[in-house]
Design an enzyme around this catalytic site. Structure first.
Site, PDB file in Angstrom:
ATOM      1  N   SER A 129       0.811  -1.211   0.000  1.00 40.75           N
ATOM      2  CA  SER A 129       0.000   0.000   0.000  1.00 40.75           C
ATOM      3  C   SER A 129       0.844   1.261   0.000  1.00 40.75           C
ATOM      4  O   SER A 129       0.327   2.354  -0.127  1.00 40.75           O
ATOM      5  CB  SER A 129      -0.882   0.013   1.237  1.00 40.75           C
TER       6      SER A 129
ATOM      7  N   ASP B 281      11.269   6.374   5.789  1.00 40.60           N
ATOM      8  CA  ASP B 281      10.310   5.386   6.307  1.00 40.60           C
ATOM      9  C   ASP B 281      10.787   4.774   7.618  1.00 40.60           C
ATOM     10  O   ASP B 281      10.056   4.719   8.602  1.00 40.60           O
ATOM     11  CB  ASP B 281      10.106   4.260   5.280  1.00 40.60           C
TER      12      ASP B 281
HETATM   13  C1  GLA Z   1       9.793   5.360  -0.387  1.00 37.98           C
HETATM   14  C2  GLA Z   1      11.201   5.345   0.190  1.00 37.98           C
HETATM   15  C3  GLA Z   1      11.474   6.616   1.003  1.00 37.98           C
HETATM   16  C4  GLA Z   1      11.099   7.868   0.217  1.00 37.98           C
HETATM   17  C5  GLA Z   1       9.725   7.753  -0.412  1.00 37.98           C
HETATM   18  C6  GLA Z   1       9.399   8.895  -1.327  1.00 37.98           C
HETATM   19  O1  GLA Z   1       8.836   5.274   0.627  1.00 37.98           O
HETATM   20  O2  GLA Z   1      11.391   4.214   0.999  1.00 37.98           O
HETATM   21  O3  GLA Z   1      12.814   6.627   1.413  1.00 37.98           O
HETATM   22  O4  GLA Z   1      12.076   8.147  -0.752  1.00 37.98           O
HETATM   23  O5  GLA Z   1       9.577   6.542  -1.140  1.00 37.98           O
HETATM   24  O6  GLA Z   1       9.322  10.083  -0.626  1.00 37.98           O
END
Ligand code: GLA
Length: 387
Positions: free
Chosen positions: A125, A174
Protein backbone atom coordinates in the site's frame (compact mmCIF):
# COMPACT_ATOMS: atom_id res chain seq x y z
CA UNK A 1 -4.87 -9.22 20.03
CA UNK A 2 -1.77 -10.35 21.97
CA UNK A 3 -3.42 -13.59 23.16
CA UNK A 4 -4.71 -14.40 19.69
CA UNK A 5 -1.27 -13.93 18.19
CA UNK A 6 0.36 -16.13 20.82
CA UNK A 7 -2.27 -18.84 20.24
CA UNK A 8 -1.55 -18.73 16.50
CA UNK A 9 2.18 -18.96 17.18
CA UNK A 10 1.61 -22.11 19.28
CA UNK A 11 -0.47 -23.61 16.48
CA UNK A 12 2.24 -22.93 13.89
CA UNK A 13 5.37 -23.69 15.92
CA UNK A 14 4.08 -26.35 18.37
CA UNK A 15 4.10 -24.35 21.64
CA UNK A 16 4.37 -20.81 22.94
CA UNK A 17 7.20 -21.29 25.44
CA UNK A 18 9.27 -18.08 26.07
CA UNK A 19 7.62 -15.98 23.37
CA UNK A 20 7.51 -12.20 23.43
CA UNK A 21 5.22 -9.96 21.36
CA UNK A 22 6.45 -6.82 19.63
CA UNK A 23 4.85 -4.12 17.49
CA UNK A 24 6.24 -1.60 14.99
CA UNK A 25 4.02 0.94 13.21
CA UNK A 26 3.52 1.77 9.54
CA UNK A 27 3.93 5.37 8.42
CA UNK A 28 2.30 7.99 6.29
CA UNK A 29 4.12 10.99 4.89
CA UNK A 30 2.15 14.23 5.07
CA UNK A 31 4.45 16.20 2.76
CA UNK A 32 8.05 16.08 1.48
CA UNK A 33 8.02 13.29 -1.11
CA UNK A 34 11.11 12.04 -2.90
CA UNK A 35 13.17 14.60 -0.99
CA UNK A 36 14.83 12.23 1.49
CA UNK A 37 17.54 11.03 -0.89
CA UNK A 38 18.04 14.61 -2.08
CA UNK A 39 19.14 16.04 1.25
CA UNK A 40 15.76 17.67 1.80
CA UNK A 41 13.06 17.71 4.47
CA UNK A 42 10.23 15.25 5.08
CA UNK A 43 7.21 15.35 7.37
CA UNK A 44 5.95 11.82 8.06
CA UNK A 45 4.23 10.25 11.06
CA UNK A 46 3.94 6.75 12.48
CA UNK A 47 0.50 5.12 12.51
CA UNK A 48 -1.33 2.97 15.05
CA UNK A 49 -1.54 0.24 12.41
CA UNK A 50 1.62 -1.73 11.69
CA UNK A 51 3.30 -5.11 12.16
CA UNK A 52 3.08 -7.46 15.13
CA UNK A 53 5.87 -9.96 15.74
CA UNK A 54 5.76 -12.96 18.07
CA UNK A 55 9.28 -14.26 18.61
CA UNK A 56 11.56 -16.47 20.66
CA UNK A 57 15.21 -17.46 20.62
CA UNK A 58 16.25 -20.99 19.71
CA UNK A 59 19.12 -23.17 20.96
CA UNK A 60 20.45 -23.80 17.45
CA UNK A 61 21.15 -21.79 14.26
CA UNK A 62 17.75 -22.41 12.68
CA UNK A 63 15.48 -19.56 11.60
CA UNK A 64 11.79 -20.34 11.21
CA UNK A 65 9.44 -17.69 9.86
CA UNK A 66 5.68 -17.58 9.40
CA UNK A 67 3.48 -14.71 8.25
CA UNK A 68 -0.25 -14.58 8.87
CA UNK A 69 -0.43 -12.34 5.80
CA UNK A 70 1.09 -15.02 3.55
CA UNK A 71 -0.27 -18.21 5.11
CA UNK A 72 -0.06 -20.03 1.78
CA UNK A 73 3.74 -19.86 2.03
CA UNK A 74 3.72 -21.85 5.28
CA UNK A 75 6.78 -21.96 7.54
CA UNK A 76 9.92 -20.72 5.75
CA UNK A 77 13.12 -22.10 7.20
CA UNK A 78 16.76 -21.09 6.91
CA UNK A 79 19.86 -20.54 9.04
CA UNK A 80 21.36 -17.59 10.87
CA UNK A 81 24.71 -18.58 9.35
CA UNK A 82 25.71 -17.32 5.89
CA UNK A 83 22.58 -15.20 5.37
CA UNK A 84 22.18 -13.95 1.80
CA UNK A 85 19.23 -12.68 -0.25
CA UNK A 86 17.33 -15.48 -2.00
CA UNK A 87 14.28 -15.26 -4.21
CA UNK A 88 12.68 -18.33 -2.61
CA UNK A 89 13.02 -16.67 0.79
CA UNK A 90 10.25 -14.27 -0.31
CA UNK A 91 9.20 -11.80 2.43
CA UNK A 92 11.68 -13.33 4.90
CA UNK A 93 14.39 -11.41 3.00
CA UNK A 94 13.28 -8.38 5.07
CA UNK A 95 13.87 -9.77 8.57
CA UNK A 96 16.89 -11.72 7.30
CA UNK A 97 18.29 -8.54 5.76
CA UNK A 98 18.18 -6.86 9.17
CA UNK A 99 19.88 -9.85 10.83
CA UNK A 100 22.57 -9.66 8.17
CA UNK A 101 22.89 -5.89 8.65
CA UNK A 102 23.41 -6.24 12.42
CA UNK A 103 26.22 -8.68 11.64
CA UNK A 104 27.78 -6.23 9.18
CA UNK A 105 27.69 -3.51 11.88
CA UNK A 106 29.53 -5.81 14.29
CA UNK A 107 26.57 -7.16 16.29
CA UNK A 108 26.90 -10.94 16.02
CA UNK A 109 23.62 -12.81 16.43
CA UNK A 110 24.45 -15.92 18.47
CA UNK A 111 21.47 -18.18 17.69
CA UNK A 112 18.42 -18.71 15.52
CA UNK A 113 14.81 -17.82 16.31
CA UNK A 114 11.18 -18.53 15.55
CA UNK A 115 9.31 -15.47 14.30
CA UNK A 116 5.67 -15.07 13.36
CA UNK A 117 4.39 -11.83 11.83
CA UNK A 118 1.00 -10.28 11.44
CA UNK A 119 0.58 -6.95 9.68
CA UNK A 120 -2.57 -4.87 9.61
CA UNK A 121 -1.08 -2.43 7.10
CA UNK A 122 -2.47 -3.28 3.67
CA UNK A 123 0.34 -5.06 1.71
CA UNK A 124 1.94 -3.07 -1.09
CA UNK A 125 0.00 0.00 0.00
CA UNK A 126 2.98 2.30 0.28
CA UNK A 127 2.51 2.67 4.04
CA UNK A 128 5.92 1.08 4.52
CA UNK A 129 5.13 -2.48 5.49
CA UNK A 130 8.73 -3.41 4.63
CA UNK A 131 10.28 -0.68 6.80
CA UNK A 132 7.87 -1.67 9.57
CA UNK A 133 9.14 -5.27 9.40
CA UNK A 134 12.74 -4.03 9.38
CA UNK A 135 12.37 -1.82 12.46
CA UNK A 136 10.36 -4.56 14.20
CA UNK A 137 13.14 -7.10 13.55
CA UNK A 138 15.72 -4.65 14.86
CA UNK A 139 13.70 -4.07 18.03
CA UNK A 140 13.43 -7.84 18.58
CA UNK A 141 17.18 -8.39 18.09
CA UNK A 142 17.98 -5.52 20.48
CA UNK A 143 15.71 -6.97 23.16
CA UNK A 144 16.89 -10.58 22.74
CA UNK A 145 20.62 -9.95 22.58
CA UNK A 146 21.03 -6.70 24.53
CA UNK A 147 22.58 -4.77 21.62
CA UNK A 148 23.30 -1.15 22.56
CA UNK A 149 21.50 0.55 19.71
CA UNK A 150 19.14 3.53 19.79
CA UNK A 151 15.87 3.78 17.88
CA UNK A 152 17.65 6.02 15.40
CA UNK A 153 20.23 3.24 14.90
CA UNK A 154 17.35 0.82 14.22
CA UNK A 155 16.23 3.17 11.45
CA UNK A 156 19.72 3.37 9.93
CA UNK A 157 20.28 -0.40 10.14
CA UNK A 158 16.85 -0.97 8.54
CA UNK A 159 17.69 1.39 5.68
CA UNK A 160 21.12 -0.24 5.26
CA UNK A 161 19.50 -3.67 4.95
CA UNK A 162 16.92 -2.40 2.46
CA UNK A 163 19.67 -0.77 0.34
CA UNK A 164 22.32 -3.45 0.49
CA UNK A 165 20.37 -6.67 1.04
CA UNK A 166 17.07 -6.01 -0.72
CA UNK A 167 18.42 -3.76 -3.46
CA UNK A 168 16.09 -0.78 -3.05
CA UNK A 169 18.00 2.47 -2.83
CA UNK A 170 15.48 4.06 -0.45
CA UNK A 171 16.16 7.10 1.70
CA UNK A 172 15.87 7.24 5.48
CA UNK A 173 12.32 8.58 5.80
CA UNK A 174 10.31 5.39 6.31
CA UNK A 175 12.55 3.65 8.80
CA UNK A 176 13.09 6.93 10.69
CA UNK A 177 9.38 7.73 10.89
CA UNK A 178 8.67 4.24 12.21
CA UNK A 179 11.55 3.94 14.66
CA UNK A 180 11.11 7.48 16.04
CA UNK A 181 7.29 7.65 15.92
CA UNK A 182 5.48 9.67 18.58
CA UNK A 183 1.75 9.62 19.27
CA UNK A 184 -0.12 12.60 17.78
CA UNK A 185 3.08 14.09 16.33
CA UNK A 186 4.59 14.25 12.88
CA UNK A 187 8.37 14.29 12.51
CA UNK A 188 9.95 17.25 10.76
CA UNK A 189 13.20 15.67 9.64
CA UNK A 190 16.11 17.24 7.79
CA UNK A 191 17.56 14.29 5.90
CA UNK A 192 20.79 16.21 5.27
CA UNK A 193 21.91 15.77 8.89
CA UNK A 194 19.08 13.82 10.58
CA UNK A 195 18.22 16.74 12.84
CA UNK A 196 14.52 16.62 13.62
CA UNK A 197 11.71 18.10 15.58
CA UNK A 198 8.33 16.69 16.64
CA UNK A 199 5.35 18.76 15.54
CA UNK A 200 1.98 18.12 17.19
CA UNK A 201 -0.77 17.41 14.69
CA UNK A 202 -3.89 18.88 16.19
CA UNK A 203 -6.59 18.76 13.58
CA UNK A 204 -9.60 20.39 15.13
CA UNK A 205 -12.65 18.93 13.46
CA UNK A 206 -10.70 17.04 10.80
CA UNK A 207 -9.01 13.67 10.32
CA UNK A 208 -6.25 12.06 8.30
CA UNK A 209 -7.81 9.72 5.74
CA UNK A 210 -5.69 7.27 3.79
CA UNK A 211 -7.13 5.95 0.57
CA UNK A 212 -5.55 2.81 -0.78
CA UNK A 213 -5.67 2.53 -4.58
CA UNK A 214 -5.23 -1.25 -4.42
CA UNK A 215 -2.94 -0.97 -7.40
CA UNK A 216 0.10 -3.03 -6.59
CA UNK A 217 3.45 -1.33 -6.95
CA UNK A 218 4.84 -3.81 -9.48
CA UNK A 219 7.66 -2.09 -11.29
CA UNK A 220 7.89 0.50 -8.54
CA UNK A 221 11.27 -0.46 -7.18
CA UNK A 222 13.14 -0.18 -10.48
CA UNK A 223 11.40 3.11 -11.31
CA UNK A 224 12.31 4.36 -7.84
CA UNK A 225 15.99 3.66 -8.46
CA UNK A 226 15.67 5.35 -11.88
CA UNK A 227 14.25 8.57 -10.35
CA UNK A 228 17.06 8.58 -7.87
CA UNK A 229 19.64 8.23 -10.64
CA UNK A 230 18.03 11.12 -12.57
CA UNK A 231 18.31 13.37 -9.51
CA UNK A 232 21.95 12.37 -9.10
CA UNK A 233 22.65 13.23 -12.73
CA UNK A 234 21.04 16.66 -12.28
CA UNK A 235 23.00 17.28 -9.09
CA UNK A 236 26.33 16.37 -10.70
CA UNK A 237 25.69 18.87 -13.52
CA UNK A 238 24.66 21.63 -11.10
CA UNK A 239 27.80 20.95 -9.09
CA UNK A 240 29.99 21.89 -12.08
CA UNK A 241 29.20 25.51 -11.11
CA UNK A 242 27.52 25.45 -7.70
CA UNK A 243 29.02 24.54 -4.37
CA UNK A 244 26.16 22.35 -3.13
CA UNK A 245 25.98 18.92 -1.55
CA UNK A 246 22.41 18.06 -2.48
CA UNK A 247 19.37 19.39 -4.36
CA UNK A 248 17.89 20.21 -0.95
CA UNK A 249 20.52 22.97 -0.57
CA UNK A 250 18.85 25.09 -3.28
CA UNK A 251 16.11 27.70 -3.04
CA UNK A 252 13.61 27.94 -5.89
CA UNK A 253 15.37 31.08 -7.19
CA UNK A 254 18.84 29.52 -7.14
CA UNK A 255 17.46 26.53 -8.98
CA UNK A 256 15.77 28.57 -11.71
CA UNK A 257 18.91 30.65 -12.24
CA UNK A 258 20.98 27.51 -12.82
CA UNK A 259 18.60 24.99 -14.32
CA UNK A 260 20.32 25.41 -17.70
CA UNK A 261 23.30 23.48 -16.32
CA UNK A 262 21.17 20.34 -16.35
CA UNK A 263 21.36 18.83 -19.81
CA UNK A 264 18.42 16.49 -20.09
CA UNK A 265 14.96 18.05 -19.85
CA UNK A 266 13.65 15.08 -17.89
CA UNK A 267 16.37 15.56 -15.25
CA UNK A 268 15.51 19.26 -15.04
CA UNK A 269 11.95 18.32 -14.12
CA UNK A 270 13.03 15.71 -11.58
CA UNK A 271 15.36 18.20 -9.91
CA UNK A 272 12.71 20.94 -10.02
CA UNK A 273 10.38 18.68 -8.06
CA UNK A 274 13.05 17.84 -5.49
CA UNK A 275 13.90 21.53 -4.92
CA UNK A 276 10.33 22.87 -4.82
CA UNK A 277 9.03 19.97 -2.74
CA UNK A 278 11.67 20.62 -0.13
CA UNK A 279 10.72 24.30 0.02
CA UNK A 280 7.02 23.34 0.17
CA UNK A 281 7.74 21.13 3.16
CA UNK A 282 9.40 24.02 5.00
CA UNK A 283 6.42 26.26 4.18
CA UNK A 284 3.92 23.58 5.19
CA UNK A 285 5.47 23.08 8.62
CA UNK A 286 5.60 26.84 9.14
CA UNK A 287 1.90 27.05 8.21
CA UNK A 288 1.03 24.25 10.60
CA UNK A 289 2.90 25.98 13.42
CA UNK A 290 0.92 29.14 12.64
CA UNK A 291 -2.29 27.09 12.83
CA UNK A 292 -2.93 27.74 9.14
CA UNK A 293 -4.21 24.35 8.07
CA UNK A 294 -5.71 25.77 4.86
CA UNK A 295 -2.27 26.71 3.57
CA UNK A 296 -0.94 23.32 4.70
CA UNK A 297 -3.66 21.63 2.62
CA UNK A 298 -2.96 23.76 -0.41
CA UNK A 299 0.72 22.84 -0.25
CA UNK A 300 -0.28 19.15 -0.12
CA UNK A 301 -2.25 19.68 -3.33
CA UNK A 302 0.70 21.43 -4.99
CA UNK A 303 2.91 18.54 -3.92
CA UNK A 304 0.68 16.13 -5.80
CA UNK A 305 0.70 18.24 -8.96
CA UNK A 306 4.49 18.33 -8.91
CA UNK A 307 4.71 14.55 -8.33
CA UNK A 308 2.29 14.06 -11.22
CA UNK A 309 3.80 16.45 -13.78
CA UNK A 310 7.48 16.84 -12.93
CA UNK A 311 8.34 13.66 -11.07
CA UNK A 312 5.88 11.39 -12.90
CA UNK A 313 5.28 8.90 -10.14
CA UNK A 314 1.49 9.07 -9.82
CA UNK A 315 -0.44 7.27 -12.58
CA UNK A 316 -4.15 7.20 -13.33
CA UNK A 317 -5.14 5.46 -10.08
CA UNK A 318 -3.54 7.98 -7.70
CA UNK A 319 -4.51 10.92 -9.92
CA UNK A 320 -8.13 9.83 -9.97
CA UNK A 321 -8.24 9.50 -6.17
CA UNK A 322 -6.63 12.89 -5.60
CA UNK A 323 -8.39 14.87 -8.32
CA UNK A 324 -11.76 13.54 -7.16
CA UNK A 325 -10.88 14.32 -3.52
CA UNK A 326 -10.10 17.94 -4.47
CA UNK A 327 -13.70 18.31 -5.66
CA UNK A 328 -15.25 17.29 -2.33
CA UNK A 329 -16.20 20.22 -0.07
CA UNK A 330 -14.47 19.82 3.30
CA UNK A 331 -11.27 18.33 1.88
CA UNK A 332 -8.43 20.49 3.20
CA UNK A 333 -5.73 18.83 1.09
CA UNK A 334 -5.04 15.59 -0.74
CA UNK A 335 -1.96 14.04 -2.35
CA UNK A 336 -0.28 10.74 -3.11
CA UNK A 337 1.99 9.53 -0.33
CA UNK A 338 5.09 7.33 -0.36
CA UNK A 339 7.02 6.25 -3.41
CA UNK A 340 4.04 6.41 -5.78
CA UNK A 341 3.38 4.12 -8.78
CA UNK A 342 0.31 2.83 -6.93
CA UNK A 343 -0.14 2.71 -3.18
CA UNK A 344 -2.07 5.32 -1.22
CA UNK A 345 -3.16 8.91 -1.02
CA UNK A 346 -3.33 10.96 2.16
CA UNK A 347 -6.08 13.52 2.66
CA UNK A 348 -7.03 15.91 5.44
CA UNK A 349 -10.81 15.83 5.60
CA UNK A 350 -13.23 17.72 7.84
CA UNK A 351 -15.20 15.35 10.11
CA UNK A 352 -18.55 16.17 8.58
CA UNK A 353 -17.23 15.55 5.05
CA UNK A 354 -15.70 12.10 5.62
CA UNK A 355 -18.77 10.08 4.57
CA UNK A 356 -19.28 12.14 1.42
CA UNK A 357 -15.55 11.87 0.69
CA UNK A 358 -15.60 8.07 0.85
CA UNK A 359 -18.74 7.85 -1.21
CA UNK A 360 -17.81 10.28 -3.96
CA UNK A 361 -14.16 9.31 -4.33
CA UNK A 362 -15.00 5.61 -3.98
CA UNK A 363 -17.73 5.74 -6.62
CA UNK A 364 -15.73 7.62 -9.25
CA UNK A 365 -12.69 5.43 -8.64
CA UNK A 366 -14.65 2.23 -9.11
CA UNK A 367 -16.29 3.54 -12.28
CA UNK A 368 -13.06 4.73 -13.82
CA UNK A 369 -10.55 2.14 -12.66
CA UNK A 370 -12.75 -0.94 -12.43
CA UNK A 371 -11.95 -2.03 -8.86
CA UNK A 372 -12.58 -0.47 -5.47
CA UNK A 373 -10.39 1.72 -3.29
CA UNK A 374 -10.22 1.26 0.50
CA UNK A 375 -10.46 4.05 3.05
CA UNK A 376 -8.78 4.23 6.45
CA UNK A 377 -9.29 7.00 8.99
CA UNK A 378 -5.97 6.78 10.82
CA UNK A 379 -4.35 7.91 14.04
CA UNK A 380 -0.76 8.88 14.69
CA UNK A 381 1.01 6.42 16.97
CA UNK A 382 4.31 5.64 18.72
CA UNK A 383 7.43 3.83 17.54
CA UNK A 384 8.30 0.15 18.18
CA UNK A 385 7.27 -1.48 21.48
CA UNK A 386 7.46 -4.72 23.41
CA UNK A 387 3.84 -5.47 24.26
C1 GLA B 1 9.79 5.36 -0.39
C2 GLA B 1 11.20 5.35 0.19
C3 GLA B 1 11.47 6.62 1.00
C4 GLA B 1 11.10 7.87 0.22
C5 GLA B 1 9.72 7.75 -0.41
C6 GLA B 1 9.40 8.90 -1.33
O1 GLA B 1 8.84 5.27 0.63
O2 GLA B 1 11.39 4.21 1.00
O3 GLA B 1 12.81 6.63 1.41
O4 GLA B 1 12.08 8.15 -0.75
O5 GLA B 1 9.58 6.54 -1.14
O6 GLA B 1 9.32 10.08 -0.63
Amino acid sequence: MKEKLIAKFAEVFGDDKDVQVFFAPGRVNLIGEHTDYNGGHVFPCALTIGTYGVARKRNDDVLRFYSMNFEELGVIESSIKGIKPEKEADWTNYPKGVMWAFGEKGYEIPCGMDLMLFGNIPNGSGLSSSASVEVLTGAILREFFGFQVSNQDLALIGQFSENKFNGVNCGIMDQFAIAMGKKDNAIFLDTADLSFEYAPIVLEGAKIVITCSNKKRGLGDSKYNERRAECEEALAQLQTKLDIKALGDLSEEEFEANVGLIEREVCQRRARHAVYENQRTLKAVAALKANDITTFGKLMNDSHTSLRDDYEVTGIELDTLVEEAWKVPGVIGSRMTGAGFGGCTVSLVKDEAIDAFKEQVGKTYLEKIGYAADFYVVEIGDGPVLL
